[in-house]
Structure formats: C-alpha cells, structure tokens
Write a protein that holds these residues in place. Structure first.
Motif, PDB file in Angstrom:
ATOM      1  N   TYR A   1      32.435  40.108  36.814  1.00  0.00           N
ATOM      2  CA  TYR A   1      33.050  39.982  38.142  1.00  0.00           C
ATOM      3  C   TYR A   1      34.381  40.719  38.215  1.00  0.00           C
ATOM      4  CZ  TYR A   1      34.784  37.567  42.343  1.00  0.00           C
ATOM      5  OH  TYR A   1      35.273  37.264  43.589  1.00  0.00           O
ATOM      6  N   TYR A   2      35.192  40.582  37.174  1.00  0.00           N
ATOM      7  CA  TYR A   2      36.515  41.191  37.181  1.00  0.00           C
ATOM      8  C   TYR A   2      36.516  42.655  36.768  1.00  0.00           C
ATOM      9  CZ  TYR A   2      38.363  36.432  37.559  1.00  0.00           C
ATOM     10  OH  TYR A   2      38.655  35.169  37.991  1.00  0.00           O
ATOM     11  N   ARG A   3      35.454  43.110  36.131  1.00  0.00           N
ATOM     12  CA  ARG A   3      35.445  44.470  35.580  1.00  0.00           C
ATOM     13  C   ARG A   3      35.641  45.512  36.681  1.00  0.00           C
ATOM     14  NH1 ARG A   3      30.591  44.477  33.070  1.00  0.00           N
ATOM     15  NH2 ARG A   3      31.517  43.285  31.372  1.00  0.00           N
ATOM     16  N   GLY A   4      36.627  46.355  36.494  1.00  0.00           N
ATOM     17  CA  GLY A   4      36.868  47.439  37.444  1.00  0.00           C
ATOM     18  C   GLY A   4      37.685  47.042  38.658  1.00  0.00           C
ATOM     19  N   ALA A   5      38.074  45.770  38.742  1.00  0.00           N
ATOM     20  CA  ALA A   5      38.851  45.324  39.902  1.00  0.00           C
ATOM     21  C   ALA A   5      40.281  45.853  39.810  1.00  0.00           C
ATOM     22  CB  ALA A   5      38.862  43.808  39.985  1.00  0.00           C
TER      23      ALA A   5
ATOM     24  N   SER B   1      40.266  58.416  53.329  1.00  0.00           N
ATOM     25  CA  SER B   1      39.232  57.414  53.555  1.00  0.00           C
ATOM     26  C   SER B   1      39.087  56.531  52.314  1.00  0.00           C
ATOM     27  CB  SER B   1      37.900  58.108  53.866  1.00  0.00           C
ATOM     28  OG  SER B   1      36.889  57.158  54.067  1.00  0.00           O
ATOM     29  N   VAL B   2      39.310  55.234  52.493  1.00  0.00           N
ATOM     30  CA  VAL B   2      39.273  54.279  51.385  1.00  0.00           C
ATOM     31  C   VAL B   2      38.171  53.258  51.638  1.00  0.00           C
ATOM     32  CG1 VAL B   2      40.535  52.469  50.166  1.00  0.00           C
ATOM     33  CG2 VAL B   2      41.737  54.546  50.917  1.00  0.00           C
ATOM     34  N   LYS B   3      37.226  53.173  50.710  1.00  0.00           N
ATOM     35  CA  LYS B   3      36.191  52.143  50.814  1.00  0.00           C
ATOM     36  C   LYS B   3      36.642  50.935  50.005  1.00  0.00           C
ATOM     37  CE  LYS B   3      31.567  52.688  50.730  1.00  0.00           C
ATOM     38  NZ  LYS B   3      30.203  52.930  50.185  1.00  0.00           N
ATOM     39  N   ALA B   4      36.825  49.819  50.701  1.00  0.00           N
ATOM     40  CA  ALA B   4      37.167  48.566  50.030  1.00  0.00           C
ATOM     41  C   ALA B   4      35.875  47.847  49.677  1.00  0.00           C
ATOM     42  CB  ALA B   4      38.017  47.699  50.951  1.00  0.00           C
ATOM     43  N   GLN B   5      35.696  47.561  48.405  1.00  0.00           N
ATOM     44  CA  GLN B   5      34.524  46.832  47.934  1.00  0.00           C
ATOM     45  C   GLN B   5      35.028  45.439  47.535  1.00  0.00           C
ATOM     46  OE1 GLN B   5      32.378  47.421  43.954  1.00  0.00           O
ATOM     47  NE2 GLN B   5      31.181  48.723  45.313  1.00  0.00           N
ATOM     48  N   ILE B   6      34.763  44.456  48.416  1.00  0.00           N
ATOM     49  CA  ILE B   6      35.327  43.117  48.236  1.00  0.00           C
ATOM     50  C   ILE B   6      34.282  42.183  47.631  1.00  0.00           C
ATOM     51  CG2 ILE B   6      36.676  41.297  49.336  1.00  0.00           C
ATOM     52  CD1 ILE B   6      37.846  44.088  49.773  1.00  0.00           C
ATOM     53  N   TRP B   7      34.596  41.609  46.490  1.00  0.00           N
ATOM     54  CA  TRP B   7      33.683  40.712  45.778  1.00  0.00           C
ATOM     55  C   TRP B   7      34.097  39.263  45.986  1.00  0.00           C
ATOM     56  CZ3 TRP B   7      30.441  42.180  41.141  1.00  0.00           C
ATOM     57  CH2 TRP B   7      30.134  43.547  41.153  1.00  0.00           C
ATOM     58  N   ASP B   8      33.104  38.437  46.237  1.00  0.00           N
ATOM     59  CA  ASP B   8      33.335  37.015  46.498  1.00  0.00           C
ATOM     60  C   ASP B   8      32.427  36.194  45.595  1.00  0.00           C
ATOM     61  OD1 ASP B   8      33.891  34.526  47.712  1.00  0.00           O
ATOM     62  OD2 ASP B   8      32.288  34.807  49.173  1.00  0.00           O
ATOM     63  N   THR B   9      32.976  35.177  44.956  1.00  0.00           N
ATOM     64  CA  THR B   9      32.165  34.295  44.123  1.00  0.00           C
ATOM     65  C   THR B   9      32.515  32.842  44.403  1.00  0.00           C
ATOM     66  OG1 THR B   9      31.397  33.847  41.880  1.00  0.00           O
ATOM     67  CG2 THR B   9      33.741  34.202  42.148  1.00  0.00           C
ATOM     68  N   ALA B  10      31.635  31.966  44.032  1.00  0.00           N
ATOM     69  CA  ALA B  10      31.885  30.537  44.214  1.00  0.00           C
ATOM     70  C   ALA B  10      33.005  30.084  43.297  1.00  0.00           C
ATOM     71  CB  ALA B  10      30.609  29.758  43.922  1.00  0.00           C
ATOM     72  N   GLY B  11      33.782  29.095  43.741  1.00  0.00           N
ATOM     73  CA  GLY B  11      34.889  28.600  42.934  1.00  0.00           C
ATOM     74  C   GLY B  11      34.506  27.496  41.982  1.00  0.00           C
ATOM     75  N   GLN B  12      33.252  27.007  42.064  1.00  0.00           N
ATOM     76  CA  GLN B  12      32.859  25.892  41.209  1.00  0.00           C
ATOM     77  C   GLN B  12      32.844  26.283  39.737  1.00  0.00           C
ATOM     78  OE1 GLN B  12      31.208  26.889  43.954  1.00  0.00           O
ATOM     79  NE2 GLN B  12      30.109  25.232  44.941  1.00  0.00           N
TER      80      GLN B  12
ATOM     81  N   VAL C   1      37.385  54.450  46.164  1.00  0.00           N
ATOM     82  CA  VAL C   1      36.708  53.157  46.237  1.00  0.00           C
ATOM     83  C   VAL C   1      37.550  52.171  45.438  1.00  0.00           C
ATOM     84  CG1 VAL C   1      34.643  51.826  45.704  1.00  0.00           C
ATOM     85  CG2 VAL C   1      34.418  54.212  46.421  1.00  0.00           C
ATOM     86  N   PHE C   2      38.009  51.116  46.097  1.00  0.00           N
ATOM     87  CA  PHE C   2      38.832  50.108  45.442  1.00  0.00           C
ATOM     88  C   PHE C   2      38.087  48.783  45.416  1.00  0.00           C
ATOM     89  CE2 PHE C   2      42.810  52.396  47.245  1.00  0.00           C
ATOM     90  CZ  PHE C   2      42.792  53.313  46.190  1.00  0.00           C
ATOM     91  N   LYS C   3      37.896  48.223  44.232  1.00  0.00           N
ATOM     92  CA  LYS C   3      37.256  46.917  44.099  1.00  0.00           C
ATOM     93  C   LYS C   3      38.322  45.827  44.126  1.00  0.00           C
ATOM     94  CE  LYS C   3      34.576  44.009  40.903  1.00  0.00           C
ATOM     95  NZ  LYS C   3      33.832  43.935  39.619  1.00  0.00           N
ATOM     96  N   VAL C   4      38.143  44.866  45.030  1.00  0.00           N
ATOM     97  CA  VAL C   4      39.065  43.732  45.159  1.00  0.00           C
ATOM     98  C   VAL C   4      38.258  42.442  45.011  1.00  0.00           C
ATOM     99  CG1 VAL C   4      40.688  42.535  46.688  1.00  0.00           C
ATOM    100  CG2 VAL C   4      40.578  45.035  46.704  1.00  0.00           C
ATOM    101  N   VAL C   5      38.746  41.518  44.210  1.00  0.00           N
ATOM    102  CA  VAL C   5      38.029  40.257  43.989  1.00  0.00           C
ATOM    103  C   VAL C   5      38.742  39.106  44.686  1.00  0.00           C
ATOM    104  CG1 VAL C   5      36.968  40.972  41.815  1.00  0.00           C
ATOM    105  CG2 VAL C   5      39.222  39.872  41.774  1.00  0.00           C
ATOM    106  N   LEU C   6      37.943  38.164  45.179  1.00  0.00           N
ATOM    107  CA  LEU C   6      38.459  36.933  45.780  1.00  0.00           C
ATOM    108  C   LEU C   6      38.236  35.796  44.786  1.00  0.00           C
ATOM    109  CD1 LEU C   6      36.945  37.329  49.340  1.00  0.00           C
ATOM    110  CD2 LEU C   6      39.375  37.147  48.874  1.00  0.00           C
ATOM    111  N   ILE C   7      39.302  35.065  44.445  1.00  0.00           N
ATOM    112  CA  ILE C   7      39.142  33.940  43.534  1.00  0.00           C
ATOM    113  C   ILE C   7      39.923  32.736  44.057  1.00  0.00           C
ATOM    114  CG2 ILE C   7      38.681  35.317  41.467  1.00  0.00           C
ATOM    115  CD1 ILE C   7      41.563  34.939  40.641  1.00  0.00           C
TER     116      ILE C   7
END
Length: 227
Positions: free
Chosen positions: A86-90, A65-76, A17-23
């Motif tokens: 939000y960043y923990r474990g990414a 088998s790789v589960k992508a866990q993609i996190w999205d947050t507001a940019g404001q 399981v890979f955590k990826v963040v969008l910023i």
C-alpha cells in the motif's frame, strides 16, 4: 499556481503521476474524502472499504499535467497486512481523523509511526481533521491538532467531505508541495550539469493555504515517480 482538473482523466499528456495514500481509523471519512475529490460525490450510506481501492484525477499545476493516484484502505486492524504494498511508491499521505471522535485523533501517532516505517522518509504528509459539519459534536480542538502537526512537521487542515470544505485545498496542498520538491530536485540536477536555469519556470512556488488552520512545514527533498 495550481488549478483543479476535471473529474476523471483528460486525454492530455501526463507530466507526472503522484501516488497519495489515505490512512487513519475506520469511519473517519477517508473514502468520502476520496470520492469528493475524485468525482465530487458524497454518499450518506457509504460502506466500509474492504481491502484497497484507488482513484485518479488529473490536475494542472504550474502548466504541467499531474495525475493524482489516490489510494484508500480500510482502517480496521485486520487489513493491516496490506501495508507494505500500500505504501510502496507513495510520495504523499493524508492522515485522517474524525473531529467528533477523540480516539481517532489519539491513534494518529500510531498511524504516523506506521507510515514513517513503511513509506519514503521524505513523504509529504498532511493531517486532516474531517467532519467539521458536525462542529457541535467536536471532541478534538483545532489547537490540539495544530500543535501536533507543528511538532511533527506536517501540513494541517480541517475538512468536511459532506460540505466539500477544504477537500480540494488539502489535496492541492500535498500535490503542489510534491510538485515543487520534484522540480527543485530537477533544477539542482540540471545545475550540476551546467545547463540549469534557476530563474526558470521550474522554481518552486510556496503554496498559501487559506484559513486559520494552516501549518507549513520546513521544505524537504524527496524522491518521486514521474510519468
């Protein structure tokens, strides 16, 4: 070799399981990028993300088998308080700007600084210039972005969530690099115990990103969560 999985999670055993963040700034298309990757959807009347949301998609990379866990947050700015959790474990990050809005690119160094101060120092990062479908309104040249990515050691691609251009490639670039790093670490650990197999299937494979906007940074080791 990487191949896309179905939209939604399959019932097979998950190897990683890979955590990826969008910023990035608000309205650069982070939620649309996520929606296109996770569900192959795009909404013209997308609303601003409030707080944090994440979606998952399971893919097969090198027969694992790789589960992508993609996190999205507001940019404001007012949502900046979510950062530490939000960043923990990414283990991967997408740094997104809008190619038609110069200000969103000018803010990238600030986002990168924040990312590096909160996330693992070896996180795999890709710089993404979104909205290439609006090329006639381009305000950020590919060359400027590529030069910045090379200077900072980032992967780089331009995308269009609307036209589904390079979205899959961008995620697979990050996920495959994480996968290779994790497996190289496992290989080193096995070798140190005297039972490694350097020629085995866990050897890292370099991903080749198609297109001219390609930056492959130096390989680095990192830590990651597996499941």
């Amino acid at each position: 070799m990487a191949s896309g999985g179905g939209y939604g999670d399959a019932s097979q055993k998950i190897d990683y399981v890979f955590k990826v963040v969008l910023i990035g700034d608000s309205a650069v298309g982070k939620s649309q990028i996520l929606s296109r990757f996770a569900r192959n959807e795009f909404s013209l009347d997308s609303k601003a993300t409030i707080g944090v949301e994440f979606q998952t998609r399971t893919l097969v990379i090198d027969h694992k088998s790789v589960k992508a866990q993609i996190w999205d947050t507001a940019g404001q700015e007012r949502y900046r308080a979510v950062t530490s959790a939000y960043y923990r474990g990414a283990v991967g990050a997408m740094l997104v700007y809008d190619i038609t809005k110069r200000q969103t690119f000018d803010h990238i160094p600030r986002w990168l600084e924040e990312l590096r101060s909160h996330a693992d120092k070896n996180i795999v990062i890709i710089l993404v210039g979104n909205k290439t479908d609006l090329g006639d309104q381009r305000a950020v040249s590919t060359e400027d972005a590529k030069e910045f990515a090379e200077k900072e050691g980032l992967f780089f691609l331009e995308t269009s969530a609307l036209e589904a251009t390079n979205i899959e490639t961008a995620f697979l670039t990050v996920l495959t690099e994480i996968f290779n790093i994790v497996n190289r670490k496992n290989l080193v650990a096995n070798d140190s115990q005297g039972n490694g197999n350097p020629a085995g299937s866990l050897s890292g494979k370099k991903i080749i990103v198609p297109g001219p906007a390609q930056v492959i940074p130096e390989k680095r080791s990192m830590c990651c969560t597996s499941s």
